[in-house]
Motif scaffolding. Structure first.
Motif, PDB file in Angstrom:
ATOM      1  N   ARG A 386      -5.260 -23.564   3.899  1.00  0.00           N
ATOM      2  CA  ARG A 386      -4.699 -22.314   4.430  1.00  0.00           C
ATOM      3  C   ARG A 386      -5.794 -21.628   5.245  1.00  0.00           C
ATOM      4  N   TYR A 387      -5.580 -21.560   6.549  1.00  0.00           N
ATOM      5  CA  TYR A 387      -6.568 -20.960   7.439  1.00  0.00           C
ATOM      6  C   TYR A 387      -6.326 -19.456   7.573  1.00  0.00           C
ATOM      7  N   LYS A 388      -7.394 -18.729   7.716  1.00  0.00           N
ATOM      8  CA  LYS A 388      -7.310 -17.280   7.900  1.00  0.00           C
ATOM      9  C   LYS A 388      -6.847 -16.975   9.322  1.00  0.00           C
ATOM     10  N   LEU A 389      -5.892 -16.066   9.449  1.00  0.00           N
ATOM     11  CA  LEU A 389      -5.471 -15.626  10.779  1.00  0.00           C
ATOM     12  C   LEU A 389      -6.548 -14.723  11.360  1.00  0.00           C
ATOM     13  N   LEU A 390      -7.001 -15.056  12.569  1.00  0.00           N
ATOM     14  CA  LEU A 390      -8.047 -14.271  13.221  1.00  0.00           C
ATOM     15  C   LEU A 390      -7.516 -12.932  13.713  1.00  0.00           C
ATOM     16  N   ALA A 391      -6.222 -12.886  13.968  1.00  0.00           N
ATOM     17  CA  ALA A 391      -5.561 -11.644  14.417  1.00  0.00           C
ATOM     18  C   ALA A 391      -4.068 -11.813  14.135  1.00  0.00           C
ATOM     19  N   LYS A 392      -3.301 -10.780  14.411  1.00  0.00           N
ATOM     20  CA  LYS A 392      -1.851 -10.867  14.265  1.00  0.00           C
ATOM     21  C   LYS A 392      -1.199 -10.502  15.600  1.00  0.00           C
ATOM     22  N   PRO A 393      -1.324 -11.425  16.572  1.00  0.00           N
ATOM     23  CA  PRO A 393      -0.824 -11.151  17.922  1.00  0.00           C
ATOM     24  C   PRO A 393       0.701 -11.170  17.983  1.00  0.00           C
ATOM     25  N   GLU A 422       5.324  -9.846  10.882  1.00  0.00           N
ATOM     26  CA  GLU A 422       6.085  -8.716  11.433  1.00  0.00           C
ATOM     27  C   GLU A 422       5.966  -8.564  12.950  1.00  0.00           C
ATOM     28  N   ASN A 423       4.873  -9.022  13.540  1.00  0.00           N
ATOM     29  CA  ASN A 423       4.638  -8.749  14.961  1.00  0.00           C
ATOM     30  C   ASN A 423       5.250  -9.849  15.826  1.00  0.00           C
ATOM     31  N   TYR A 424       6.565  -9.796  15.979  1.00  0.00           N
ATOM     32  CA  TYR A 424       7.244 -10.774  16.830  1.00  0.00           C
ATOM     33  C   TYR A 424       8.350 -10.088  17.621  1.00  0.00           C
ATOM     34  N   GLU A 425       8.746 -10.743  18.703  1.00  0.00           N
ATOM     35  CA  GLU A 425       9.922 -10.336  19.468  1.00  0.00           C
ATOM     36  C   GLU A 425      10.816 -11.556  19.630  1.00  0.00           C
ATOM     37  N   ILE A 426      12.097 -11.310  19.821  1.00  0.00           N
ATOM     38  CA  ILE A 426      13.062 -12.398  20.006  1.00  0.00           C
ATOM     39  C   ILE A 426      13.677 -12.271  21.401  1.00  0.00           C
ATOM     40  N   ILE A 427      13.582 -13.368  22.159  1.00  0.00           N
ATOM     41  CA  ILE A 427      14.202 -13.422  23.486  1.00  0.00           C
ATOM     42  C   ILE A 427      15.340 -14.427  23.419  1.00  0.00           C
ATOM     43  N   VAL A 428      16.579 -13.935  23.463  1.00  0.00           N
ATOM     44  CA  VAL A 428      17.734 -14.826  23.505  1.00  0.00           C
ATOM     45  C   VAL A 428      18.037 -15.110  24.973  1.00  0.00           C
ATOM     46  N   VAL A 429      17.928 -16.384  25.344  1.00  0.00           N
ATOM     47  CA  VAL A 429      18.191 -16.770  26.738  1.00  0.00           C
ATOM     48  C   VAL A 429      19.656 -17.167  26.836  1.00  0.00           C
ATOM     49  N   GLU A 430      20.450 -16.272  27.364  1.00  0.00           N
ATOM     50  CA  GLU A 430      21.906 -16.429  27.437  1.00  0.00           C
ATOM     51  C   GLU A 430      22.274 -17.276  28.661  1.00  0.00           C
ATOM     52  N   ASN A 431      23.150 -18.258  28.415  1.00  0.00           N
ATOM     53  CA  ASN A 431      23.480 -19.239  29.451  1.00  0.00           C
ATOM     54  C   ASN A 431      24.992 -19.377  29.625  1.00  0.00           C
ATOM     55  N   GLY A 432      25.626 -18.307  30.108  1.00  0.00           N
ATOM     56  CA  GLY A 432      27.028 -18.405  30.515  1.00  0.00           C
ATOM     57  C   GLY A 432      28.058 -18.282  29.416  1.00  0.00           C
ATOM     58  N   SER A 433      27.764 -17.527  28.366  1.00  0.00           N
ATOM     59  CA  SER A 433      28.754 -17.328  27.292  1.00  0.00           C
ATOM     60  C   SER A 433      29.859 -16.390  27.773  1.00  0.00           C
ATOM     61  N   THR A 434      31.087 -16.637  27.300  1.00  0.00           N
ATOM     62  CA  THR A 434      32.214 -15.791  27.707  1.00  0.00           C
ATOM     63  C   THR A 434      33.029 -15.262  26.528  1.00  0.00           C
ATOM     64  N   SER A 435      32.837 -15.827  25.350  1.00  0.00           N
ATOM     65  CA  SER A 435      33.682 -15.442  24.221  1.00  0.00           C
ATOM     66  C   SER A 435      33.403 -14.000  23.806  1.00  0.00           C
ATOM     67  N   PRO A 436      34.435 -13.271  23.388  1.00  0.00           N
ATOM     68  CA  PRO A 436      34.232 -11.881  22.955  1.00  0.00           C
ATOM     69  C   PRO A 436      33.338 -11.785  21.724  1.00  0.00           C
ATOM     70  N   GLU A 437      33.368 -12.821  20.868  1.00  0.00           N
ATOM     71  CA  GLU A 437      32.556 -12.791  19.656  1.00  0.00           C
ATOM     72  C   GLU A 437      31.065 -12.747  19.989  1.00  0.00           C
ATOM     73  N   ILE A 438      30.627 -13.615  20.910  1.00  0.00           N
ATOM     74  CA  ILE A 438      29.192 -13.660  21.213  1.00  0.00           C
ATOM     75  C   ILE A 438      28.783 -12.428  22.010  1.00  0.00           C
ATOM     76  N   TYR A 500      -2.730 -22.665  13.088  1.00  0.00           N
ATOM     77  CA  TYR A 500      -3.190 -23.793  13.902  1.00  0.00           C
ATOM     78  C   TYR A 500      -3.183 -23.449  15.388  1.00  0.00           C
ATOM     79  N   ALA A 501      -2.141 -22.783  15.847  1.00  0.00           N
ATOM     80  CA  ALA A 501      -2.032 -22.460  17.268  1.00  0.00           C
ATOM     81  C   ALA A 501      -3.174 -21.587  17.751  1.00  0.00           C
ATOM     82  N   GLN A 502      -3.788 -20.805  16.854  1.00  0.00           N
ATOM     83  CA  GLN A 502      -4.882 -19.922  17.253  1.00  0.00           C
ATOM     84  C   GLN A 502      -6.166 -20.685  17.575  1.00  0.00           C
ATOM     85  N   ARG A 503      -6.262 -21.944  17.153  1.00  0.00           N
ATOM     86  CA  ARG A 503      -7.449 -22.738  17.413  1.00  0.00           C
ATOM     87  C   ARG A 503      -7.510 -23.167  18.870  1.00  0.00           C
ATOM     88  N   GLU A 504      -8.702 -23.134  19.458  1.00  0.00           N
ATOM     89  CA  GLU A 504      -8.881 -23.496  20.859  1.00  0.00           C
ATOM     90  C   GLU A 504      -8.562 -24.959  21.123  1.00  0.00           C
TER      91      GLU A 504
END
Length: 678
Positions: A386-393, A422-438, A500-504
């Motif tokens: 378990r690696y220590k997170l250097l930051a919480k980007p 906690e520090n995240y954002e969600i980008i939903v890339v919408e690709n031509g939906s037409t239904s009233p539900e979505i 892991y992704a934080q490693r160069e």
């Protein structure tokens, strides 16, 4: 407030906290009493258990207990396979493995004209291998077989360096060495009798003092070499300036190497594998200069001294071109017998502790701190780190979507309800939906903080373009590609990927994905695997509880690629390799991305500790199931483009998938007729 009011308020606060303190004190006293009672009970039970183990009845039923244990373990192994079809596949794989044993035992020894040609081959370089063997009360049979296996080496540029810490009752050890030394004119077999047994590290260091070769090679006093071992290493050195060389190995029991217990076919050098598991082990040979830089054995690490030394040697070797070279042939036979590490390392807690310290030392050498190392469920010396997170980007989660309101809702709900990061954002890339539900669901999502809907209209579906547009609309320092048909299992999944992704040195990081029936969908990607010879998932459709080949489902490791269904990458690296290639509209864009990262000098990592369900193809259906001719044709077209673009990599083979494994199977099944040594 008046002074009197403040004083009253202070008294109330003090009274409140005093009351809490008294309650905690009472609870502590009660827990202490319970602990004391439990310790006494434990002591009493231990005495009864010790007495029971010494009883005649206990010893008499031992054979039945062993039989029950074997039966229970067999049932557990079958259960881990997950299904009847997987049991059948495993049996077939075992049959192939049994048939393949002869290709890796004495049957693999060169004979006839091949042997003559090998012995007559002249190498332009005249390397000498100093084989270092610490001796300690070595059984006569084992020592003679070891000496015979070295004298049988096709390549004659070797010397044997023995440091003997045996006690007075094993004086025959010196006599046997002297006998064999006379065969060699007294020059190639060197021997030093130690005045005391200093342990394996100190004794082996005494071997270094005897050595005059330009390469050192490590060998245990009860093991054997393949006759072609040094010859194969010389073939490598004829072409490459290798600093550290290792081979595949087998464990055997009894009087013959053909009585194999385990065949260990290894990947090429993989730093994350090596930190989690000393997969290199035998047969290691390395330059004299490497030892001068990295040092010799350290007695503080006895029990896992090889792991410690290999971590230090490879740390230096990788600084050179062709620094670490793997020879994918079984050239070393590790004898398993009572008391050997090969037999049962779980009984040697000192070795487990030493291995943890060796890994910790390696991590600190690379500037890491705050990590935790623990044994995995596969094996005591296979580790979860378990690696220590250097930051919480800020992490930007990119989710392409068209229609499928229920899939997307399940995915996003699981992110929001289960993620500990906690520090995240969600980008939903919408690709031509037409239904009233979505559309109604999008209106709901847009009211939530940290969620954006990015509209991208396409005439023809192109997953790569959708991802690239989503990344453009995001703000995070790290990008997390995620399919809309996934569901989070582990709460710290983002942390596990980010560590892991934080490693160069790391490019892409992938997780472990399960189908809804708890079988494995993704645990790393190998290029060249599968019918299309493009790329495929390993350990495919195994049960989620399966430990994997040599425990490989239980630790983080390097792979050529990971799936884009859940893939984390830094924005810097994503931009540097141009994002996803839009020429791969649907298939293989994630593998293409990972290969670009690898050519940038990055390693890609699979971690089994970030787990998700993947309801694969629920959104689009399958490209290769044959039900849609158009999709199948598109997949073949993209496969051909992939094979052309990465022809050299495919020809070279996947460095993390041993060439002794068949590319027709995802579960590390051996080839029926492996390539012979020549």
């Amino acid at each position: 407030m008046s002074e009197k009011g403040r004083d009253l308020n202070t008294e109330q606060m003090l009274s409140y906290y005093k009351g809490l303190y008294e309650k905690e004190k009472e609870k502590n006293e009660k827990l202490t009493r319970e602990l004391t009672d439990l310790e006494a009970e434990h002591t009493e039970l231990k005495l009864k258990w010790d007495a029971l183990k010494q009883s005649l009845i206990y010893r008499a039923i031992m054979p039945f207990r062993l039989a029950w244990s074997h039966f229970k373990n067999a049932c557990i192994r079958v259960k881990r396979l997950g299904s009847f079809s997987e049991v059948r596949r495993k049996i077939k794989s075992k049959r192939i493995e049994r048939a393949a044993y002869k290709y890796h035992g004495t049957e693999s020894f060169l004979k006839g004209e091949e042997l003559v040609r090998a012995k007559e081959r002249k190498f332009s370089k005249k390397h000498v291998f100093s084989i270092l063997v610490p001796l300690y009360n070595t059984p006569e049979k084992f020592l003679r077989e070891l000496l015979d296996s070295v004298e049988a080496q096709i390549y004659g540029g070797w010397e044997l360096c023995f440091a003997d810490g045996s006690d007075d009752e094993h004086g025959y050890v010196a006599d046997i060495v002297s006998e064999y030394a006379s065969h060699e004119g007294g020059e190639r077999i060197k021997y030093k009798k130690l005045d005391h047994n200093g342990g394996i590290s100190e004794n082996t260091n005494a071997c270094f003092e005897l050595a005059t070769g330009d390469y050192y090679a490590l060998m245990d006093h009860d093991d054997l070499l393949h006759p072609s071992a040094l010859y194969e290493y010389m073939k490598v050195l004829e072409e490459k300036d290798a600093w550290f060389i290792y081979s595949d190995e087998a464990t055997f029991q009894g009087d013959s190497i053909n009585n194999m217990v385990t065949l260990h076919f290894k990947p090429d050098f993989a730093i994350d594998n090596l930190r989690a598991n000393n997969y290199i082990c035998h047969f290691s040979a390395f330059k004299r200069e490497l030892v001068e830089k990295a040092g010799k054995f350290r007695s503080d690490y006895d029990g896992s001294q090889d792991h410690d030394l290999i971590l230090r040697l490879t740390h230096e070797a990788v600084k050179h071109t062709d620094g670490v070279v793997h020879v994918p042939h079984i050239l070393y036979y590790w004898r398993s017998h009572a008391g050997s590490t090969a037999a049962d390392i779980n009984a040697k807690t000192y070795a487990i502790d030493a291995a943890k310290r060796a890994v910790a030392s390696s991590l600190m050498r690379d500037g890491m701190e705050g990590f935790e190392i623990e044994s995995s469920k596969a094996f005591a010396t296979i580790f979860r780190i378990r690696y220590k997170l250097l930051a919480k980007p800020l992490v930007s989660i990119i989710i392409p979507n068209k229609e499928h309101e229920s899939d997307l809702r399940r995915c996003i709900d699981s992110i929001m309800l289960r993620s500990s990061y906690e520090n995240y954002e969600i980008i939903v890339v919408e690709n031509g939906s037409t239904s009233p539900e979505i559309r109604s669901y999008y209106e709901e999502l847009e009211k939530a903080p940290g969620i954006k809907i990015k509209e991208v209209l396409q005439e023809r579906f192109n997953y790569s373009e959708l991802i690239n547009k989503g990344v453009e609309a995001s703000s995070g320092e790290y990008i997390l590609l995620l399919n809309n048909d996934t569901e989070i299992v582990t709460r710290d999944w983002i942390e596990e990927l980010l560590m892991y992704a934080q490693r160069e040195d790391v490019g892409a990081v992938g997780c472990k994905l399960y189908y809804p029936d708890h079988t494995i969908q993704h645990a790393g990607v190998v290029i060249g695997l599968g019918a299309h010879r493009t790329a495929g998932h390993v350990h495919y459709k195994l049960a989620s509880t399966n430990l994997g080949y040599m425990g490989r489902l239980c630790y983080a490791q390097n792979f050529t690629a990971v799936t884009g269904a859940c893939l984390m990458i830094s924005r810097k690296d994503f931009d540097a390799c141009g994002g996803l290639d839009t020429d791969f509209a649907v298939a293989l864009n994630d593998v293409d991305l990972c290969l670009k990262l690898r050519h940038m000098g990055k390693v890609n990592v699979f971690t089994p500790f970030a787990e998700l369900y993947h309801y694969e193809s629920a959104s689009r259906g399958s490209d290769v199931d044959g039900e849609d001719d158009g999709r199948a044709a598109r997949y073949e077209q993209e496969s051909e483009a992939f094979r052309q673009k990465w022809a050299e990599d495919l020809t070279a083979g996947d460095p993390y998938f041993n060439p002794n494994f068949s590319l027709d199977h995802s579960n590390f099944t051996l080839k029926v007729s492996p390539q012979s040594l020549s």
